[in-house]
Write a protein that holds these residues in place. Structure first.
Motif, mmCIF file in Angstrom:
data_model
loop_
_atom_site.group_PDB
_atom_site.id
_atom_site.type_symbol
_atom_site.label_atom_id
_atom_site.label_comp_id
_atom_site.label_asym_id
_atom_site.label_seq_id
_atom_site.Cartn_x
_atom_site.Cartn_y
_atom_site.Cartn_z
ATOM 1 N N LYS A 31 0.834 -1.203 0.000
ATOM 2 C CA LYS A 31 0.000 0.000 0.000
ATOM 3 C C LYS A 31 0.866 1.249 0.000
ATOM 4 O O LYS A 31 0.555 2.234 -0.656
ATOM 5 N N LYS A 32 1.949 1.210 0.789
ATOM 6 C CA LYS A 32 2.786 2.392 0.954
ATOM 7 C C LYS A 32 4.199 1.952 1.298
ATOM 8 O O LYS A 32 4.396 0.981 2.026
ATOM 9 N N VAL A 33 5.178 2.673 0.782
ATOM 10 C CA VAL A 33 6.576 2.421 1.154
ATOM 11 C C VAL A 33 7.307 3.758 1.207
ATOM 12 O O VAL A 33 7.171 4.589 0.315
ATOM 13 N N THR A 34 8.042 3.974 2.296
ATOM 14 C CA THR A 34 8.845 5.184 2.447
ATOM 15 C C THR A 34 10.200 4.795 3.020
ATOM 16 O O THR A 34 10.295 3.898 3.855
ATOM 17 N N SER A 35 11.232 5.463 2.562
ATOM 18 C CA SER A 35 12.586 5.195 3.040
ATOM 19 C C SER A 35 13.242 6.486 3.505
ATOM 20 O O SER A 35 12.920 7.566 3.020
ATOM 21 N N SER A 36 14.178 6.324 4.426
ATOM 22 C CA SER A 36 14.964 7.453 4.911
ATOM 23 C C SER A 36 16.416 7.019 5.019
ATOM 24 O O SER A 36 16.739 6.122 5.802
ATOM 25 N N HIS A 37 17.280 7.649 4.216
ATOM 26 C CA HIS A 37 18.698 7.292 4.302
ATOM 27 C C HIS A 37 19.309 7.824 5.595
ATOM 28 O O HIS A 37 20.255 7.259 6.119
ATOM 29 N N LYS A 38 18.754 8.906 6.129
ATOM 30 C CA LYS A 38 19.270 9.464 7.383
ATOM 31 C C LYS A 38 19.002 8.532 8.559
ATOM 32 O O LYS A 38 19.848 8.368 9.429
ATOM 33 N N LYS A 39 17.819 7.929 8.584
ATOM 34 C CA LYS A 39 17.481 6.981 9.640
ATOM 35 C C LYS A 39 17.987 5.576 9.327
ATOM 36 O O LYS A 39 18.066 4.735 10.209
ATOM 37 N N GLY A 40 18.260 5.323 8.036
ATOM 38 C CA GLY A 40 18.687 3.993 7.624
ATOM 39 C C GLY A 40 17.557 2.984 7.703
ATOM 40 O O GLY A 40 17.773 1.825 8.054
ATOM 41 N N GLU A 41 16.342 3.447 7.357
ATOM 42 C CA GLU A 41 15.212 2.535 7.453
ATOM 43 C C GLU A 41 14.198 2.739 6.337
ATOM 44 O O GLU A 41 14.136 3.792 5.714
ATOM 45 N N THR A 42 13.416 1.684 6.119
ATOM 46 C CA THR A 42 12.311 1.693 5.171
ATOM 47 C C THR A 42 11.087 1.181 5.906
ATOM 48 O O THR A 42 11.169 0.198 6.634
ATOM 49 N N VAL A 43 9.956 1.861 5.708
ATOM 50 C CA VAL A 43 8.703 1.446 6.328
ATOM 51 C C VAL A 43 7.743 1.054 5.213
ATOM 52 O O VAL A 43 7.512 1.817 4.271
ATOM 53 N N ILE A 44 7.183 -0.154 5.337
ATOM 54 C CA ILE A 44 6.268 -0.703 4.336
ATOM 55 C C ILE A 44 4.928 -0.965 5.004
ATOM 56 O O ILE A 44 4.877 -1.535 6.096
ATOM 57 N N VAL A 45 3.846 -0.572 4.334
ATOM 58 C CA VAL A 45 2.501 -0.909 4.779
ATOM 59 C C VAL A 45 1.885 -1.782 3.691
ATOM 60 O O VAL A 45 1.884 -1.406 2.517
ATOM 61 N N ALA A 46 1.394 -2.955 4.095
ATOM 62 C CA ALA A 46 0.824 -3.901 3.141
ATOM 63 C C ALA A 46 -0.424 -4.541 3.734
ATOM 64 O O ALA A 46 -0.608 -4.565 4.961
ATOM 65 N N ASN A 47 -1.276 -5.076 2.853
ATOM 66 C CA ASN A 47 -2.486 -5.750 3.324
ATOM 67 C C ASN A 47 -2.177 -7.033 4.072
ATOM 68 O O ASN A 47 -2.884 -7.395 5.000
#
Length: 85
Positions: A31-47
């Motif tokens: 549904k959604k994916v966002t990444s941050s190189h500063k935090k070193g993380e990716t957040v994924i939202v899926a069904n």
């Protein structure tokens, strides 16, 4: 719905974030994916849950390394979400 938080090593700029996001969008139904190189993380939202081994393999193909994956239920938080409790 589930939210996955990935700690990723190797992202150093906005283009790195785009590579990771594009790879995830192309290979998985999210549904959604966002990444941050500063935090070193990716957040994924899926069904539904995504196979962590396939996720790690897809990201490692782009040259980045997944250090950790945290999965938790996702609940959309809106302005009036406090009323639901």
């Amino acid at each position: 719905m589930v939210q996955l938080t990935l700690r990723i090593d190797g992202m150093s700029c906005g283009m790195c974030e785009s590579h990771v996001n594009d790879t995830i969008r192309q290979k998985f139904n999210v549904k959604k994916v966002t990444s941050s190189h500063k935090k070193g993380e990716t957040v994924i939202v899926a069904n539904q849950a995504i196979d962590s081994d396939k996720l790690k393999a897809a990201i490692s193909e782009t040259g980045y390394e997944v250090l950790d994956i945290k999965e938790e239920p996702y609940e959309k938080k809106g302005f009036f979400s406090f009323l639901k409790k």
